[in-house]
Design a protein around this motif. Structure first.
Motif, mmCIF file in Angstrom:
data_model
loop_
_atom_site.group_PDB
_atom_site.id
_atom_site.type_symbol
_atom_site.label_atom_id
_atom_site.label_comp_id
_atom_site.label_asym_id
_atom_site.label_seq_id
_atom_site.Cartn_x
_atom_site.Cartn_y
_atom_site.Cartn_z
ATOM 1 N N GLN A 31 0.816 -1.221 0.000
ATOM 2 C CA GLN A 31 0.000 0.000 0.000
ATOM 3 C C GLN A 31 0.848 1.270 0.000
ATOM 4 O OE1 GLN A 31 0.140 -2.227 2.407
ATOM 5 N NE2 GLN A 31 -0.019 -1.345 4.476
ATOM 6 N N HIS A 32 2.155 1.138 0.326
ATOM 7 C CA HIS A 32 3.033 2.306 0.383
ATOM 8 C C HIS A 32 4.006 2.379 -0.790
ATOM 9 C CE1 HIS A 32 1.470 3.371 4.259
ATOM 10 N NE2 HIS A 32 1.913 2.271 4.838
ATOM 11 N N GLN A 33 3.913 1.457 -1.735
ATOM 12 C CA GLN A 33 4.844 1.458 -2.847
ATOM 13 C C GLN A 33 4.524 2.578 -3.828
ATOM 14 O OE1 GLN A 33 5.411 -2.334 -4.693
ATOM 15 N NE2 GLN A 33 6.110 -3.321 -2.812
ATOM 16 N N LEU A 34 5.573 3.148 -4.425
ATOM 17 C CA LEU A 34 5.392 4.234 -5.381
ATOM 18 C C LEU A 34 4.711 3.756 -6.654
ATOM 19 C CD1 LEU A 34 8.784 6.180 -5.204
ATOM 20 C CD2 LEU A 34 6.606 6.820 -4.192
ATOM 21 N N VAL A 35 4.963 2.508 -7.040
ATOM 22 C CA VAL A 35 4.498 1.982 -8.316
ATOM 23 C C VAL A 35 3.628 0.755 -8.074
ATOM 24 C CG1 VAL A 35 5.205 1.197 -10.602
ATOM 25 C CG2 VAL A 35 6.676 2.751 -9.315
ATOM 26 N N GLN A 36 2.502 0.683 -8.789
ATOM 27 C CA GLN A 36 1.627 -0.470 -8.725
ATOM 28 C C GLN A 36 1.568 -1.132 -10.102
ATOM 29 O OE1 GLN A 36 0.331 -1.389 -5.837
ATOM 30 N NE2 GLN A 36 0.911 0.451 -4.668
ATOM 31 N N ARG A 37 1.378 -2.450 -10.127
ATOM 32 C CA ARG A 37 1.304 -3.173 -11.399
ATOM 33 C C ARG A 37 0.159 -2.686 -12.284
ATOM 34 N NH1 ARG A 37 3.869 -7.799 -12.847
ATOM 35 N NH2 ARG A 37 5.352 -8.686 -11.334
ATOM 36 N N SER A 38 -0.880 -2.145 -11.664
ATOM 37 C CA SER A 38 -2.025 -1.653 -12.441
ATOM 38 C C SER A 38 -1.625 -0.544 -13.404
ATOM 39 C CB SER A 38 -3.119 -1.150 -11.497
ATOM 40 O OG SER A 38 -2.620 -0.109 -10.661
ATOM 41 N N LEU A 39 -0.457 0.056 -13.179
ATOM 42 C CA LEU A 39 0.026 1.099 -14.081
ATOM 43 C C LEU A 39 0.140 0.574 -15.513
ATOM 44 C CD1 LEU A 39 1.306 3.876 -14.638
ATOM 45 C CD2 LEU A 39 3.462 2.960 -13.830
ATOM 46 N N LEU A 40 0.596 -0.671 -15.685
ATOM 47 C CA LEU A 40 0.769 -1.243 -17.021
ATOM 48 C C LEU A 40 -0.560 -1.577 -17.689
ATOM 49 C CD1 LEU A 40 3.847 -3.551 -16.340
ATOM 50 C CD2 LEU A 40 3.806 -1.474 -17.728
ATOM 51 N N ASN A 41 -1.650 -1.513 -16.936
ATOM 52 C CA ASN A 41 -2.972 -1.742 -17.514
ATOM 53 C C ASN A 41 -3.611 -0.449 -18.005
ATOM 54 O OD1 ASN A 41 -2.777 -4.481 -16.863
ATOM 55 N ND2 ASN A 41 -3.623 -4.140 -14.802
ATOM 56 N N GLY A 42 -2.874 0.658 -17.868
ATOM 57 C CA GLY A 42 -3.391 1.932 -18.371
ATOM 58 C C GLY A 42 -3.825 2.901 -17.290
ATOM 59 N N ALA A 43 -3.619 2.560 -16.003
ATOM 60 C CA ALA A 43 -3.999 3.473 -14.919
ATOM 61 C C ALA A 43 -3.137 4.725 -14.972
ATOM 62 C CB ALA A 43 -3.837 2.779 -13.565
ATOM 63 N N ILE A 44 -3.773 5.881 -14.919
ATOM 64 C CA ILE A 44 -3.073 7.168 -14.989
ATOM 65 C C ILE A 44 -3.202 7.880 -13.649
ATOM 66 C CG2 ILE A 44 -3.023 9.433 -16.119
ATOM 67 C CD1 ILE A 44 -4.100 8.093 -18.640
ATOM 68 N N VAL A 45 -2.087 8.409 -13.177
ATOM 69 C CA VAL A 45 -2.063 9.130 -11.903
ATOM 70 C C VAL A 45 -1.559 10.544 -12.168
ATOM 71 C CG1 VAL A 45 -1.017 9.255 -9.612
ATOM 72 C CG2 VAL A 45 -1.649 7.025 -10.572
ATOM 73 N N ARG A 46 -2.217 11.528 -11.586
ATOM 74 C CA ARG A 46 -1.811 12.923 -11.736
ATOM 75 C C ARG A 46 -1.777 13.609 -10.375
ATOM 76 N NH1 ARG A 46 -0.189 11.540 -15.860
ATOM 77 N NH2 ARG A 46 -0.818 12.102 -17.981
ATOM 78 N N ASN A 47 -0.643 14.254 -10.063
ATOM 79 C CA ASN A 47 -0.496 15.055 -8.839
ATOM 80 C C ASN A 47 -0.880 14.281 -7.575
ATOM 81 O OD1 ASN A 47 0.383 17.369 -10.248
ATOM 82 N ND2 ASN A 47 -1.733 17.969 -10.668
ATOM 83 N N HIS A 48 -0.397 13.059 -7.488
ATOM 84 C CA HIS A 48 -0.678 12.218 -6.326
ATOM 85 C C HIS A 48 0.381 12.489 -5.256
ATOM 86 C CE1 HIS A 48 -1.875 8.922 -3.853
ATOM 87 N NE2 HIS A 48 -0.767 8.223 -4.071
ATOM 88 N N ALA A 49 -0.057 12.912 -4.077
ATOM 89 C CA ALA A 49 0.870 13.244 -2.987
ATOM 90 C C ALA A 49 1.204 11.985 -2.197
ATOM 91 C CB ALA A 49 0.250 14.292 -2.075
#
Length: 349
Positions: A61-79
């Motif tokens: 839950q504290h990792q900077l990168v999640q595997r879902s990123l490769l499925n197209g998940a987009i993150v913007r301005n996440h603190a």
């Protein structure tokens, strides 16, 4: 090498951003120098390795990168907050996928910026406003509180002496408790007045090393009471800073005392000096080997009246932060479950 490739190489090497490039196998394809610094990673040891292995010790839950990123998940301005072995960073993170000319996902990227100083500045402004308000209230009410306390203390001392003359030990003990509580109230009022009094401040060129050397015996005596070993690591050729000698002593003593009290079963308190030539700061790191500060507490320790001690007022670190801030410096804290490090940074001339 074409222009785009040159730009890409220079971007990863020189940009003041953390950049991670990830391939379809969820492996780290490339990483910027700044990301290595913030994440405390060594480039040659992590390239082409799975991100699951690189961040194996970090809860999911504290990792900077999640595997879902490769499925197209987009993150913007996440603190997010990240703590390596030495420092704690507040990061603003963006991530998205990389696609080829046919629109197929070929990888992903993560970009993050260190906004710790901006967040710290915002918090310091908020705390300064609260401290100023507390100071105004203190200035207006301190005498109204102290006057009746002086009368009560005087009569209690008379009672205590009378009880002693009549061998009324139980009653004498009661008055001792009441006198101790009155002294505690007076101490609290004095701390309030520190916030309200623009006491005479004598800013002058001083050597932090000389201040620390003069305080080591005092800190050592305090450490002995808690079975704590004191290590002082001086640095050569430390430049002068513009500061108030007595206020600087107050800050160092307060932070060292907190560190010692964080090790009730003994431990090691290390005071080390260093010079940050990039930011042009003289830095003093004060590290204890206590149990550390929980993450849900660490953001609050500089707030007025926040304390984890049974007898603390919660004003010590607030006052310290204001003193250092007025000198143009910063106090930062890092803790990762095996000790705490306070870093006091003051700009040098």
């Amino acid at each position: 090498m074409n222009l785009l490739q040159r730009f890409s190489d220079a971007f990863l090497k020189d940009i003041n951003l953390g950049v991670l490039l990830i391939n379809l196998d969820y492996q780290l394809a490339d990483i910027s120098d700044r990301a290595c610094q913030m994440l405390a990673l060594e480039r040659e040891h992590i390239l082409n390795k799975s991100l699951d292995d690189i961040f194996a010790t970090v809860p999911s839950q504290h990792q900077l990168v999640q595997r879902s990123l490769l499925n197209g998940a987009i993150v913007r301005n996440h603190a997010v907050s990240w703590t390596n072995n030495q420092e704690r960073f507040d990061l603003l993170l963006d991530s998205s996928v990389l696609k080829d000319s046919q629109g197929n996902i070929v990888g992903a990227y993560v970009i993050f910026k260190d906004v710790t100083n901006m967040r710290s500045l915002e918090q310091m402004v908020q705390r300064s406003d609260r401290l100023a308000m507390i100071g105004q209230i203190a200035a207006g009410t301190a005498h109204e509180i102290r006057n009746p306390l002086t009368s009560i203390k005087g009569f209690l001392q008379v009672f205590r002496r009378a009880f002693g003359e009549r061998d009324m030990c139980k009653e004498q003990n009661f008055t001792d408790v009441m006198l101790e509580e009155i002294d505690r109230i007076n101490a609290l009022v004095n701390e309030f007045l520190l916030l309200s009094k623009p006491r005479h401040v004598a800013y002058e060129p001083i050597l932090v090393s000389e201040v620390l050397r003069g305080m080591v015996p005092i800190i050592h005596n305090e450490a002995i009471l808690y079975n704590v070993q004191l290590h002082y690591e001086a640095s050569c050729h430390v430049p002068e800073v513009i500061a108030d000698n007595e206020l600087l002593k107050q800050v160092f003593l307060n932070v060292c005392k907190n560190g010692i009290e964080a090790m009730p079963d003994g431990g090691v308190l290390t005071i080390s000096e260093r010079v940050d030539t990039i930011e042009r700061n003289v830095c003093v790191d004060i590290h204890d080997t206590g149990s550390g500060i929980p993450m849900f507490v660490i953001d609050k320790i500089f707030d007025p009246f926040f304390t984890t001690k049974d007898t603390g007022t919660g004003l010590g670190l607030s006052v310290c932060q204001r003193i250092i801030h007025d000198m143009g410096g910063t106090i930062r804290v890092g803790s990762k479950g095996f000790g705490t490090t306070f870093t006091i940074s003051i700009p040098y001339t």
